[in-house]
Design a protein around this motif. Structure first.
Motif, short mmCIF file in Angstrom:
data_model
loop_
_atom_site.label_atom_id
_atom_site.label_comp_id
_atom_site.label_asym_id
_atom_site.label_seq_id
_atom_site.Cartn_x
_atom_site.Cartn_y
_atom_site.Cartn_z
N SER A 1 28.68 -28.32 2.91
CA SER A 1 29.93 -28.63 2.23
C SER A 1 30.76 -27.38 1.95
O SER A 1 31.98 -27.42 1.96
CB SER A 1 29.64 -29.39 0.94
N LEU B 1 38.98 -26.34 4.93
CA LEU B 1 40.16 -27.06 4.43
C LEU B 1 41.14 -26.09 3.76
O LEU B 1 42.35 -26.21 3.94
CB LEU B 1 39.75 -28.16 3.45
N ILE C 1 37.81 -35.73 9.28
CA ILE C 1 36.74 -35.02 8.56
C ILE C 1 35.51 -35.92 8.50
O ILE C 1 35.63 -37.10 8.20
CB ILE C 1 37.18 -34.68 7.11
N ALA D 1 32.75 -34.73 3.45
CA ALA D 1 33.95 -34.72 2.60
C ALA D 1 33.57 -35.01 1.15
O ALA D 1 34.09 -34.38 0.22
CB ALA D 1 34.96 -35.73 3.11
#
Length: 200
Positions: free
Chosen positions: A87, A94, A125, A130
């Protein structure tokens, strides 16, 4: 026709992705690059619509490439295709303006569809990532990340100081900050944890 530049350091993966994408009637791979620096030069020479890049590459990483594209305002969309389901990587991607982030174990048709979606101005994504990306923030700043990465590669504080143009004491302070923020005992543990989380 969606014109693609493909940056991937593993020759077999690069060839396979290129062949798969060229099977699509509306997608054309106009160039490939085996490392980040070559990709950067090819981006400017070929002006593709979309850059498809891995994260871990020699020269520049995919994230550094995306940051450079953003900084220079190049009119190219960036899609990362990687094995790293972390993550922290997605979050940094992003922040760097990346429009797509997919895992390499996704079905091939998913990549083609993601490229079409990104070309239309959308995002693509991996949904599971996400959700995770917003659960834990990266506590490190850019300079701390730089110093910790070099320390994890086995450089001494003096070598890091010399490479980054910092004083020895400043490097030690950055490493202490990293260790404190990550709640670990030493720089090696800090490096391992930061890598595991995708913060490096």
């Amino acid at each position: 026709m969606i014109r693609i530049l493909l940056a991937e350091d593993q020759a077999m993966v690069r060839g396979a992705l290129s062949a798969l994408l060229n099977l699509e009637t509306d997608i054309e791979v106009i160039g490939t690059a085996a490392d980040g620096e070559i990709a950067w030069r090819e981006l400017q020479r070929l002006t593709p619509d979309v850059l498809v890049t891995d994260i871990e590459m020699p020269g520049l990483t995919g994230l550094e490439l995306a940051q450079r594209v953003q900084r220079h305002g190049l009119p190219v969309k960036v899609v990362i295709v990687t094995t790293f389901a972390r993550s922290g990587f997605l979050r940094r991607a992003l922040d760097a303006g990346v429009q797509g982030y997919l895992l390499k174990d996704a079905p091939a048709e998913k990549l083609a569809e993601a490229l079409r979606q990104v070309q239309r101005g959308g995002r693509a994504i991996d949904p599971q990532l996400a959700v995770e990306a917003w659960s834990e923030a990266d506590p490190l700043n850019d300079r701390e990340r730089q110093v910790l990465r070099l320390a994890g590669e086995g450089r001494s504080a003096n070598e890091i100081a010399e490479q980054l143009g910092l004083s020895h004491g400043t490097v030690r302070n950055y490493l202490s900050e990293c260790i404190g923020k990550l709640g670990v005992a030493n720089r090696i543990e800090a490096y391992r944890l930061a890598r595991q989380k995708g913060w490096l």
